[in-house]
Design a protein around this motif. Structure first.
Motif, short mmCIF file in Angstrom:
data_model
loop_
_atom_site.label_atom_id
_atom_site.label_comp_id
_atom_site.label_asym_id
_atom_site.label_seq_id
_atom_site.Cartn_x
_atom_site.Cartn_y
_atom_site.Cartn_z
N ASP A 1 0.69 -1.32 -0.30
CA ASP A 1 0.16 -0.16 0.24
C ASP A 1 0.98 1.32 0.11
OD1 ASP A 1 0.67 1.36 2.60
OD2 ASP A 1 -0.04 -0.81 3.28
N ASP A 2 -0.08 1.95 -0.64
CA ASP A 2 1.10 3.48 -0.78
C ASP A 2 1.87 4.11 0.42
OD1 ASP A 2 0.03 3.33 -3.22
OD2 ASP A 2 -0.94 4.89 -2.78
N GLU A 3 1.05 3.85 1.77
CA GLU A 3 2.16 4.35 3.13
C GLU A 3 3.12 4.07 3.48
OE1 GLU A 3 1.12 4.66 7.68
OE2 GLU A 3 -0.65 4.24 6.38
N ILE A 4 2.86 2.14 3.86
CA ILE A 4 4.32 1.65 3.59
C ILE A 4 5.28 1.84 2.15
CG2 ILE A 4 5.68 -1.32 3.95
CD1 ILE A 4 2.89 -1.67 4.52
N SER A 5 5.29 1.69 0.83
CA SER A 5 5.62 1.77 -0.28
C SER A 5 6.78 2.91 0.08
CB SER A 5 4.80 1.81 -1.47
OG SER A 5 4.52 2.62 -1.79
N GLY A 6 5.80 4.23 0.40
CA GLY A 6 6.52 5.49 0.35
C GLY A 6 7.00 6.12 1.64
N LYS A 7 7.30 4.99 2.87
CA LYS A 7 8.41 4.67 3.33
C LYS A 7 9.85 4.20 4.14
CE LYS A 7 4.66 7.16 7.02
NZ LYS A 7 4.22 6.99 7.52
N ILE A 8 9.36 3.14 2.52
CA ILE A 8 10.83 1.52 2.59
C ILE A 8 12.18 2.46 3.35
CG2 ILE A 8 12.34 0.59 1.06
CD1 ILE A 8 9.67 -0.68 -0.26
N ASN A 9 12.60 3.44 2.63
CA ASN A 9 13.45 3.70 3.35
C ASN A 9 13.91 4.21 4.90
OD1 ASN A 9 14.90 3.68 0.04
ND2 ASN A 9 14.28 5.51 -0.63
#
Length: 289
Positions: A272-280
């Motif tokens: 989901d966008d929340e996790i993918s946006g915070k991978i780094n």
């Protein structure tokens, strides 16, 4: 396409089909090619497991010694064990006989995301029971009073039930494959002799093997009829030349991967966008522990 070369025809005559592969390979060459294909199949299995909306059911039928066990071992050896389930259907138990003959096969179907392997299948119910119709008495069928009631009408009814069963599986997301391992009678003789002459393989031999071998022609006739009646567009049969075990394994693996590689929608779900946006951010958090 390789699968086309081995699909059963409408007017199937097993006696006219070669039990040797069209392409001759050394044992080493076949093993090398299989190693690549089975790793590709294992990659697909991982995607199937993550996708979790489809299952694969692979069905193997063949006479004794046709190589079903070793084929399953070699083709699927790179799979993650949590994603593959094998069933080998023997003589029905009393519980299984108290239900309709397809019940135990429904119970053994693979869940979504998994591969299921039927090593001997629901076709035992139109093969062994057709050669030995007296076995049907144990099913306690209504209006079935003896082997004489196992007539053409009865078998056509069972073929239709099997077709309906397989159609239902496909409609519910199962990718279905059916393979008949086409072994010659002469090669079966050689393999039985090896079992008897090799001490560590003696345990595989049963005197019933010789009893059933005497019914070879009857079994071939029953296989032909069963395959003809259940060779549908939804669930086609593949006839695999089985006198050369290494090449038979390779053919099965290639047919499976050829078909499954076309299922381009089978992939791991996106984050989901929340996790993918915070991978780094998550990577730094772990690296800085």
């Amino acid at each position: 396409m390789l699968s086309v070369d081995y699909k059963a025809g409408k007017d199937l005559k097993l006696s006219k089909l070669s039990t040797f592969p069209k392409r001759a390979l050394s044992k080493k060459e076949a093993a090398k090619e299989l190693d690549k294909v089975r790793r590709d199949l294992a990659d697909f299995q991982a995607r199937l497991y993550a996708h979790d909306k489809h299952a694969v059911l692979v069905c193997f039928q063949g006479m004794d010694t046709s190589g079903k066990d070793s084929l399953v071992r070699e083709v699927f050896k790179d799979f993650n064990v949590r994603g593959v389930i094998q069933h080998s259907f023997k003589v029905p138990t009393s519980l299984e006989l108290s239900h309709g003959y397809l019940w135990r096969h429904y119970m053994a179907l693979p869940p979504k995301g998994h591969f299921g392997i039927f090593n001997r299948t629901h076709y035992e119910n139109v093969l062994v029971t057709r050669v030995h119709p007296e076995y049907l008495m144990a099913e306690k069928l209504p209006e079935f009073n003896g082997p004489e009631d196992a007539n053409d009408k009865f078998w056509k009814m069972r073929y239709q039930q099997i077709n309906n069963f397989e159609k239902e599986l496909v409609q519910n997301g199962i990718f279905l494959f059916k393979f008949f391992l086409n072994l010659s009678k002469e090669e079966q003789k050689n393999r039985l002799l090896r079992r008897l002459k090799t001490p560590e393989k003696n345990w595989k031999f049963s005197k019933e093997d010789l009893k059933e071998r005497k019914l070879w022609d009857t079994y071939m006739q029953c296989y032909e009829e069963a395959i003809r009646h259940t060779n549908t567009d939804v669930a086609p049969w593949h006839i695999i030349p089985a006198d050369d075990k290494p090449v038979a394994r390779l053919i099965v693996a290639k047919i499976l991967f050829e078909a499954l590689s076309q299922k381009i929608g089978i992939r791991a779900p996106q984050l989901d966008d929340e996790i993918s946006g915070k991978i780094n951010q998550y990577i730094k958090e772990l690296e800085n522990e």
